[in-house]
Design an enzyme around this catalytic site. Structure first.
Site, short mmCIF file in Angstrom:
data_model
loop_
_atom_site.label_atom_id
_atom_site.label_comp_id
_atom_site.label_asym_id
_atom_site.label_seq_id
_atom_site.Cartn_x
_atom_site.Cartn_y
_atom_site.Cartn_z
N VAL A 1 -13.78 -13.53 -25.91
CA VAL A 1 -13.67 -12.16 -25.40
C VAL A 1 -12.41 -12.02 -24.56
CG1 VAL A 1 -14.75 -10.35 -24.01
CG2 VAL A 1 -16.19 -11.96 -25.28
N LYS A 47 -18.22 -8.44 -28.69
CA LYS A 47 -17.69 -8.85 -27.39
C LYS A 47 -18.53 -8.27 -26.24
CE LYS A 47 -12.99 -9.24 -29.21
NZ LYS A 47 -11.66 -8.60 -29.31
#
Length: 350
Positions: free
Chosen positions: A53, A126
């Site tokens: 992420v 994410k």
């Protein structure tokens, strides 16, 4: 290795064999991260995934460590560089979506099949990872309401700017009581908000915590350099654990049991763009349809009257309203004779 199959099987095999794992695979962590983190704890090894992420933005480690003492009220992010590049081009050059996408592909920012990016799938993965860490609760990508950016048109950016807003694709998690709402969609963001000024392929993550207040992480969200930075950082941390024969701390146990708040329960302001017949009484019919759903109009613009087609665009900004009510009102408005089509509906994130 991207995708969840066979990557997840390799994760499980390595962790079960007492091996530390470092990965940048967001899909595996979104879909099976809770089980894999439990497996790592059970086998006293580390599972590190900073690069999954935000590229070089150190948000994963911060949620697991530096921000762990906080009750997280909300996470608001621009977490996909491809969509942010496209929206920046549409805003600054007033290009059409297809042209901005083509440019992104030519520069290597977008894949030949851009679906995962432009339809919010990548951002949903994410966001699931961030929410799982922030709230200590098991979430799935299926819990995320998702809307892509392909329906946006250049005039949406022009009208938003007239009202004092930028359009950004946001991934948001926020807690309300015993429920967390997860959503990815293009939204209007005031120009004086820091997220409105995140442009190009840059990412940003804003965390609002009980102790830290509002903190913003900003940086390159993808690319060889930022991803390498995150992966090598995790490898260095793993090497230290091996050298010191240390027991890894890792992410906290997922002990929370929070529900998922549906998108229909969202209450916010809305931007609505309609293409209508250029005739008297149209706005009154639209206002009646909104009023029937308890939606109050904050302001109205009538734009771009076309004498040849005898049509005009009406842009409406509402006061805070319930998502389910807005959706019902739009169904009613779409059936009105003078309404040619509903051009767009965007949520406003103040």
């Amino acid at each position: 290795m991207g995708g969840s199959d066979p990557a997840a099987a390799y994760f499980r095999r390595a962790l079960s064999s007492g091996k530390h794992v470092v990965s940048a695979n967001k899909e595996v962590m979104a879909k099976e991260g809770a089980d894999l983190m439990a497996l790592a704890r059970a086998n006293h090894v580390s599972l590190l995934f900073e690069a999954s992420v935000g590229g070089g933005i150190p948000i994963v480690g911060c949620l697991m460590n530096e921000l762990a003492a906080n009750d997280v009220y909300s996470i608001r992010t621009i977490i996909n560089g491809t969509t942010n590049f496209i929206l920046t081009r549409m805003a600054h050059q007033r290009t059409a979506f297809a042209d901005a996408l083509s440019e992104a592909q030519g520069l290597g920012y977008a894949e030949a099949d851009p679906t995962n990016d432009v339809e919010g799938i990548d951002a949903a993965y994410k966001l699931t990872v961030l929410a799982t860490l922030a709230y200590g609760c098991r979430f799935s990508p299926d819990d995320v309401f998702r809307q892509g950016i392909s329906a946006l048109e250049p005039q949406d950016f022009r009208y938003a700017e007239e009202f004092g807003y930028a359009i950004k694709s946001l991934a948001i998690a926020d807690q309300n009581g015993e429920q967390v709402q997860l959503r990815v969609y293009p939204a209007l963001v005031p120009f004086d908000n820091m997220l409105a000024n995140v442009n190009g392929v840059y990412n940003a993550v804003e965390v609002h915590g009980s102790l830290c207040g509002q903190v913003l992480f900003h940086g390159m969200g993808a690319g060889r350099g930022p991803t390498t930075s995150a992966v090598l950082g995790d490898l260095v941390e793993t090497a230290r654990l091996v050298r010191d024969s240390a027991v890894p701390g890792g992410p906290r146990e997922l002990s929370q049991h929070l529900g998922v708040r549906p998108i229909d329960a969202l209450r916010t302001r809305y931007y609505i763009r309609l293409i209508v017949a250029d005739q008297a009484g149209v706005l009154a019919q639209i206002a009646r349809a909104l009023g029937d759903e308890d939606i109050s109009i904050a302001s109205v613009l009538q734009k771009d009257a076309d004498a040849e087609t005898q049509s005009a665009e009406i842009v409406i900004m509402t006061h805070p309203a319930l998502e389910s009510s807005v959706q019902q009102a739009l169904l009613t408005i779409g059936r009105l004779d003078p309404v040619r089509r509903v051009g767009n509906m965007l949520r406003i994130e103040e």
